[in-house]
Motif scaffolding. Structure first.
Motif, PDB file in Angstrom:
ATOM      1  N   ALA A 117      19.698 -35.164 -65.532  1.00 24.00           N
ATOM      2  CA  ALA A 117      21.157 -35.148 -65.599  1.00 24.00           C
ATOM      3  C   ALA A 117      21.675 -33.802 -66.099  1.00 24.00           C
ATOM      4  CB  ALA A 117      21.652 -36.277 -66.498  1.00 24.00           C
ATOM      5  N   LEU A 118      20.880 -33.123 -66.920  1.00 27.54           N
ATOM      6  CA  LEU A 118      21.289 -31.810 -67.414  1.00 27.54           C
ATOM      7  C   LEU A 118      21.387 -30.787 -66.284  1.00 27.54           C
ATOM      8  CD1 LEU A 118      19.089 -31.574 -70.659  1.00 27.54           C
ATOM      9  CD2 LEU A 118      21.531 -32.092 -70.520  1.00 27.54           C
ATOM     10  N   LEU A 119      20.606 -31.008 -65.229  1.00 30.45           N
ATOM     11  CA  LEU A 119      20.643 -30.089 -64.089  1.00 30.45           C
ATOM     12  C   LEU A 119      22.022 -30.073 -63.436  1.00 30.45           C
ATOM     13  CD1 LEU A 119      19.285 -28.177 -62.092  1.00 30.45           C
ATOM     14  CD2 LEU A 119      18.329 -30.168 -60.919  1.00 30.45           C
ATOM     15  N   ASP A 120      22.775 -31.166 -63.583  1.00 29.33           N
ATOM     16  CA  ASP A 120      24.125 -31.210 -63.024  1.00 29.33           C
ATOM     17  C   ASP A 120      25.059 -30.247 -63.747  1.00 29.33           C
ATOM     18  OD1 ASP A 120      23.339 -33.173 -61.243  1.00 29.33           O
ATOM     19  OD2 ASP A 120      23.944 -34.825 -62.549  1.00 29.33           O
ATOM     20  N   THR A 121      24.686 -29.851 -64.988  1.00 32.13           N
ATOM     21  CA  THR A 121      25.543 -28.956 -65.758  1.00 32.13           C
ATOM     22  C   THR A 121      25.153 -27.497 -65.586  1.00 32.13           C
ATOM     23  OG1 THR A 121      24.168 -29.082 -67.763  1.00 32.13           O
ATOM     24  CG2 THR A 121      25.858 -30.779 -67.465  1.00 32.13           C
ATOM     25  N   SER A 122      23.832 -27.238 -65.461  1.00 32.83           N
ATOM     26  CA  SER A 122      23.372 -25.854 -65.337  1.00 32.83           C
ATOM     27  C   SER A 122      21.898 -25.839 -64.965  1.00 32.83           C
ATOM     28  CB  SER A 122      23.576 -25.109 -66.659  1.00 32.83           C
ATOM     29  OG  SER A 122      23.037 -23.792 -66.581  1.00 32.83           O
ATOM     30  N   PRO A 123      21.440 -24.808 -64.219  1.00 33.09           N
ATOM     31  CA  PRO A 123      20.007 -24.683 -63.916  1.00 33.09           C
ATOM     32  C   PRO A 123      19.164 -24.388 -65.148  1.00 33.09           C
ATOM     33  CG  PRO A 123      21.334 -23.356 -62.420  1.00 33.09           C
ATOM     34  CD  PRO A 123      22.234 -23.776 -63.532  1.00 33.09           C
ATOM     35  N   VAL A 124      19.799 -23.834 -66.188  1.00 31.56           N
ATOM     36  CA  VAL A 124      19.119 -23.523 -67.443  1.00 31.56           C
ATOM     37  C   VAL A 124      20.001 -24.009 -68.585  1.00 31.56           C
ATOM     38  CG1 VAL A 124      18.169 -21.712 -68.921  1.00 31.56           C
ATOM     39  CG2 VAL A 124      18.046 -21.477 -66.431  1.00 31.56           C
ATOM     40  N   VAL A 125      19.455 -24.810 -69.500  1.00 35.06           N
ATOM     41  CA  VAL A 125      20.246 -25.332 -70.610  1.00 35.06           C
ATOM     42  C   VAL A 125      19.537 -25.051 -71.927  1.00 35.06           C
ATOM     43  CG1 VAL A 125      21.241 -27.176 -69.195  1.00 35.06           C
ATOM     44  CG2 VAL A 125      19.182 -27.625 -70.530  1.00 35.06           C
ATOM     45  N   ARG A 126      20.327 -25.021 -72.990  1.00 30.63           N
ATOM     46  CA  ARG A 126      19.790 -24.829 -74.336  1.00 30.63           C
ATOM     47  C   ARG A 126      19.534 -26.194 -74.949  1.00 30.63           C
ATOM     48  NH1 ARG A 126      21.961 -23.212 -79.470  1.00 30.63           N
ATOM     49  NH2 ARG A 126      20.562 -21.772 -80.531  1.00 30.63           N
ATOM     50  N   ALA A 127      18.384 -26.335 -75.613  1.00 32.96           N
ATOM     51  CA  ALA A 127      18.011 -27.600 -76.245  1.00 32.96           C
ATOM     52  C   ALA A 127      17.408 -27.295 -77.610  1.00 32.96           C
ATOM     53  CB  ALA A 127      17.026 -28.369 -75.358  1.00 32.96           C
ATOM     54  N   ARG A 128      16.946 -28.318 -78.286  1.00 31.56           N
ATOM     55  CA  ARG A 128      16.319 -28.154 -79.600  1.00 31.56           C
ATOM     56  C   ARG A 128      15.066 -29.005 -79.668  1.00 31.56           C
ATOM     57  NH1 ARG A 128      17.699 -32.751 -82.635  1.00 31.56           N
ATOM     58  NH2 ARG A 128      19.405 -33.952 -81.686  1.00 31.56           N
ATOM     59  N   LEU A 129      14.047 -28.473 -80.339  1.00 29.32           N
ATOM     60  CA  LEU A 129      12.840 -29.246 -80.590  1.00 29.32           C
ATOM     61  C   LEU A 129      13.081 -30.164 -81.782  1.00 29.32           C
ATOM     62  CD1 LEU A 129      10.121 -26.471 -80.112  1.00 29.32           C
ATOM     63  CD2 LEU A 129      11.131 -28.010 -78.407  1.00 29.32           C
ATOM     64  N   ALA A 130      12.120 -31.025 -82.072  1.00 27.40           N
ATOM     65  CA  ALA A 130      12.282 -32.002 -83.143  1.00 27.40           C
ATOM     66  C   ALA A 130      12.537 -31.346 -84.494  1.00 27.40           C
ATOM     67  CB  ALA A 130      11.058 -32.903 -83.210  1.00 27.40           C
ATOM     68  N   ASP A 131      11.985 -30.136 -84.696  1.00 27.06           N
ATOM     69  CA  ASP A 131      12.179 -29.439 -85.970  1.00 27.06           C
ATOM     70  C   ASP A 131      13.433 -28.570 -85.976  1.00 27.06           C
ATOM     71  OD1 ASP A 131      11.455 -27.387 -84.309  1.00 27.06           O
ATOM     72  OD2 ASP A 131       9.691 -26.756 -85.462  1.00 27.06           O
ATOM     73  N   GLY A 132      14.239 -28.662 -84.935  1.00 32.08           N
ATOM     74  CA  GLY A 132      15.469 -27.884 -84.856  1.00 32.08           C
ATOM     75  C   GLY A 132      15.330 -26.538 -84.177  1.00 32.08           C
ATOM     76  N   THR A 133      14.107 -26.155 -83.816  1.00 30.50           N
ATOM     77  CA  THR A 133      13.895 -24.862 -83.152  1.00 30.50           C
ATOM     78  C   THR A 133      14.592 -24.830 -81.798  1.00 30.50           C
ATOM     79  OG1 THR A 133      11.735 -24.622 -84.207  1.00 30.50           O
ATOM     80  CG2 THR A 133      12.149 -23.269 -82.274  1.00 30.50           C
ATOM     81  N   PRO A 134      15.356 -23.761 -81.519  1.00 29.33           N
ATOM     82  CA  PRO A 134      16.027 -23.673 -80.213  1.00 29.33           C
ATOM     83  C   PRO A 134      15.042 -23.357 -79.096  1.00 29.33           C
ATOM     84  CG  PRO A 134      16.438 -21.686 -81.487  1.00 29.33           C
ATOM     85  CD  PRO A 134      15.708 -22.630 -82.400  1.00 29.33           C
ATOM     86  N   HIS A 171      14.723 -25.942 -59.274  1.00 27.16           N
ATOM     87  CA  HIS A 171      13.491 -25.496 -58.625  1.00 27.16           C
ATOM     88  C   HIS A 171      13.382 -23.975 -58.686  1.00 27.16           C
ATOM     89  CE1 HIS A 171      10.601 -24.806 -55.320  1.00 27.16           C
ATOM     90  NE2 HIS A 171      10.187 -26.040 -55.525  1.00 27.16           N
ATOM     91  N   ALA A 172      14.485 -23.279 -58.412  1.00 27.19           N
ATOM     92  CA  ALA A 172      14.465 -21.817 -58.424  1.00 27.19           C
ATOM     93  C   ALA A 172      14.232 -21.273 -59.821  1.00 27.19           C
ATOM     94  CB  ALA A 172      15.782 -21.283 -57.860  1.00 27.19           C
ATOM     95  N   ALA A 173      14.877 -21.872 -60.838  1.00 27.20           N
ATOM     96  CA  ALA A 173      14.729 -21.393 -62.213  1.00 27.20           C
ATOM     97  C   ALA A 173      13.320 -21.640 -62.732  1.00 27.20           C
ATOM     98  CB  ALA A 173      15.754 -22.071 -63.121  1.00 27.20           C
ATOM     99  N   VAL A 174      12.775 -22.817 -62.450  1.00 25.89           N
ATOM    100  CA  VAL A 174      11.415 -23.130 -62.895  1.00 25.89           C
ATOM    101  C   VAL A 174      10.424 -22.175 -62.247  1.00 25.89           C
ATOM    102  CG1 VAL A 174       9.562 -24.839 -62.708  1.00 25.89           C
ATOM    103  CG2 VAL A 174      11.829 -25.545 -63.476  1.00 25.89           C
ATOM    104  N   ARG A 175      10.582 -21.938 -60.968  1.00 31.22           N
ATOM    105  CA  ARG A 175       9.667 -21.024 -60.280  1.00 31.22           C
ATOM    106  C   ARG A 175       9.768 -19.615 -60.852  1.00 31.22           C
ATOM    107  NH1 ARG A 175       6.407 -20.995 -56.097  1.00 31.22           N
ATOM    108  NH2 ARG A 175       6.040 -19.012 -55.033  1.00 31.22           N
ATOM    109  N   GLN A 176      10.976 -19.160 -61.175  1.00 34.88           N
ATOM    110  CA  GLN A 176      11.141 -17.826 -61.744  1.00 34.88           C
ATOM    111  C   GLN A 176      10.421 -17.713 -63.085  1.00 34.88           C
ATOM    112  OE1 GLN A 176      15.194 -16.514 -62.255  1.00 34.88           O
ATOM    113  NE2 GLN A 176      14.599 -14.722 -63.461  1.00 34.88           N
ATOM    114  N   VAL A 177      10.535 -18.750 -63.919  1.00 37.36           N
ATOM    115  CA  VAL A 177       9.873 -18.723 -65.222  1.00 37.36           C
ATOM    116  C   VAL A 177       8.358 -18.702 -65.059  1.00 37.36           C
ATOM    117  CG1 VAL A 177       9.466 -20.049 -67.332  1.00 37.36           C
ATOM    118  CG2 VAL A 177      11.795 -19.798 -66.451  1.00 37.36           C
TER     119      VAL A 177
END
Length: 398
Positions: free
Chosen positions: A25-42, A49-55
């Protein structure tokens, strides 16, 4: 930098869920999104598909930097440095070239008759044992590990011990840390003996291939070879085992697709790719990367030092590449464009072998057990709750 309001990653999923709907569902907002890990690390998530392949392909995204102690991680441990999956080119390229020799199309194809015979023997035993019978115990779990033992050249008389130890070091959570450590020590000692033996008496196996000099004439050391064998053993077993189990569950849930494969068995290779695309195997995506320089991904600028995780499970359901992406279609023309094996320098070296195993096993099941179906309701299946998705058992009848 605050991560307040950012979605949590990995996404909490119910055991057995075959796709990550929240991340998709996040893909509907942007090909790349900011998230956080369980410890708060960004962390940034590449979703399209294009963004994943580029990475996965781009040189600005480093596995070595992501493997250093203290780097952001979605697993509770960091791999040692100097391993195939923790290196960047050009160091990675030299080791990769050696490993790839054991997985050339010709080398993999030579295994086809042996794997086909192995599958037939396993299905003979399953037929004698049931119905009902557990297809995980009879086929999906033992098949990959036996293939790996053949690839490594493990002596036949030692394979039962190797399998027992290998199962204990897999990340299933069913044994204590002490048991897992003891099993790892035992299998490491045996691998060390095999490595030393192949140095003086090379054969037609992966270990012997790793002893051969590289294009520049240099050779790997014993410790380098040994350190890379254990991850290959664990990863090569757990992925193929669970993918085959998940594939059968998916086909059982969609009997029309099973019926189509019965009518058109030539679709099996395409079905393997479509099942790799459609089924969630790992809820954490590909291995983390860290940017070494500022880079633009799908219009989002990531500064140097940014942790990035490529969610291939979301990319594999990108509607821009796969029309009606949530539908499983074993005849889908673009199925082979999936990123289940990754891309770029770290594309899975055993991808062709995995495809071969999956295709042989599925073809044999269709041919020998056309009426194959689950022996228990789907709600009664017990699912693993770790990083890797798969059923503990899969009772079937026919």
């Amino acid at each position: 930098m605050t991560t307040e309001g950012c979605p949590l990653f990995p996404t909490p999923l119910s055991p057995g869920t075959d796709h990550d709907a929240r991340s998709a569902a996040l893909l509907d907002t942007s090909p790349v999104v900011r998230a956080r890990l369980a410890d708060g690390t960004p962390v940034h998530l590449a979703l399209s598909h294009a963004a994943v392949r580029q990475v996965l392909v781009g040189p600005a995204f480093s596995r070595a930097e992501a493997s250093r102690p203290g780097a952001p991680s979605v697993v509770p441990f960091h791999a040692a440095t100097g391993l195939l999956h923790t290196m960047d080119p050009p160091e990675h390229s030299a080791l990769r070239a050696r490993v790839a020799r054991a997985f050339t199309p010709r080398a993999v194809e030579r295994l086809r008759p042996w794997i086909a015979g192995l599958v037939e023997d396993m299905l003979d035993a399953m037929e004698a044992d049931g119905p009902p019978a557990d297809v995980v115990a009879h086929l999906t779990a033992p098949l990959p590990v036996k293939v790996l033992f053949q690839l490594l050249g493990v002596p036949y008389e030692e394979r039962d011990d190797f399998r027992e130890w290998a199962e204990k070091i897999l990340p299933t959570g069913t044994v204590s840390p002490e048991e897992a450590t003891e099993a790892a020590d035992r299998i490491t000692a045996c691998l060390q003996r095999l490595v030393r033996d192949r140095r003086s008496r090379p054969g037609d196996d992966l270990i012997s291939t790793l002893w051969e000099p590289g294009p520049d004439g240099t050779r790997l050391g014993e410790e380098e070879i040994l350190a890379n064998l254990l991850p290959l053993l664990v990863a090569g077993h757990d992925t193929t085992h669970n993918q085959l189990s998940n594939s059968l569950v998916a086909l059982f849930d969609r009997p029309g697709q099973w019926a189509l494969l019965l009518r058109r068995p030539e679709l099996v290779p395409n079905a393997v790719d479509e099942l790799l695309r459609h089924q969630l195997l790992s809820r954490v995506g590909m291995l983390m990367r860290v940017t070494t320089t500022a880079v633009d991904v799908a219009g989002v600028t990531l500064p140097a030092g940014t942790a990035v995780n490529a969610l291939n499970c979301v990319a594999n359901r990108d509607p821009a590449v796969f029309p009606d992406p949530d539908r499983l279609d074993v005849s889908r023309q673009e199925a082979g464009r999936h990123l289940a094996f990754g891309a770029g320098p770290h594309f899975c070296p055993g991808a062709q072998l995995a495809r071969l195993e999956l295709g042989i096993a599925l073809s044999a099941l269709l041919r020998r057990f056309p009426g194959l179906r689950p022996a228990v309701p789907p709600a009664e299946l017990r699912w693993k709750e770790g990083i890797m998705r798969g059923p503990w058992e899969l009772p079937v009848t026919w």
